[in-house]
Design an enzyme around this catalytic site. Sequence first.
Site, mmCIF file in Angstrom:
data_model
loop_
_atom_site.group_PDB
_atom_site.id
_atom_site.type_symbol
_atom_site.label_atom_id
_atom_site.label_comp_id
_atom_site.label_asym_id
_atom_site.label_seq_id
_atom_site.Cartn_x
_atom_site.Cartn_y
_atom_site.Cartn_z
ATOM 1 C CB SER A 181 -0.893 0.021 1.250
ATOM 2 O OG SER A 181 -1.520 1.282 1.424
ATOM 3 C CE1 TYR A 211 -4.594 -2.363 3.968
ATOM 4 C CE2 TYR A 211 -3.641 -0.171 3.791
ATOM 5 C CZ TYR A 211 -4.139 -1.313 3.197
ATOM 6 O OH TYR A 211 -4.173 -1.406 1.823
#
Length: 255
Positions: free
Chosen positions: A144, A158
């Site tokens: 990400s 995350y």
Amino acid sequence: MKHLEGKRIFVTGAGGALGRASSLLFAREGAAVAVVDISTEAAEETRRLVEAAGGSAVAITADVRDEAQVRDAATTAAKELGGVDTLFNNAGVMPHQDESFLDGDLDLWHLISSINLDGTMLCSKHVVPHIVAAGGGAVLNMSSFLAVLGCSFPQDGYAASKGAISSLTRSMAVQLGPKGIRVNGMAPGPVLTEHVEQFFPDPEARRVRLERVPLGRFGHPDDVAGLASFLVSDSAAWITGQVVVLDGGISSNYL
């Protein structure tokens, strides 16, 4: 010419928006696809869509946190597809409850890591031997852009899991290069799926985020699928150990 003709690709999280878009493009480009998801219904729907478009797919139910299920899924995929030469570690979670470490819930932190990071490791552990047996191929890991830069709207569980995946990607590339296996990652910015839409609770929140995007729009699942298709194809034959950021320019923009 189809860029993935003859490839046999194991896709995790294939029932979600990004995994489904990627599976469909892989199939259109000539690959046979093992669509793997924790939801049998979601995996079957992706398989149905692939076959309706003229592609070849097998649906497999597996929880990427469960080593026995992952091992069986890899074996089934290799049997059904006649081997596996490509792995797309796409499965992951990004819970809306995930915020700053200052308010962090350890159980949620462990849940995120178990799916995103542990799942990537387990699928790689059990699929890579099949890729070796096939004579080489490619692995693509889903990271990400939050592994590249911090965010004023923190999602620390995350982000930490994705940072670990980026590091794992580089280590895997060094280990597997001599075996003829390329390993890369992709690091998308905000891609508008139904789940991501819920991170923008009001127009102002959306406006603030969109101001950071030089290309003037959020990503779409097909943007992710396009990069994934390139990175696992032979067109990327001399690319390994890289985590490619796909964010419309957000990480280049200093406001």
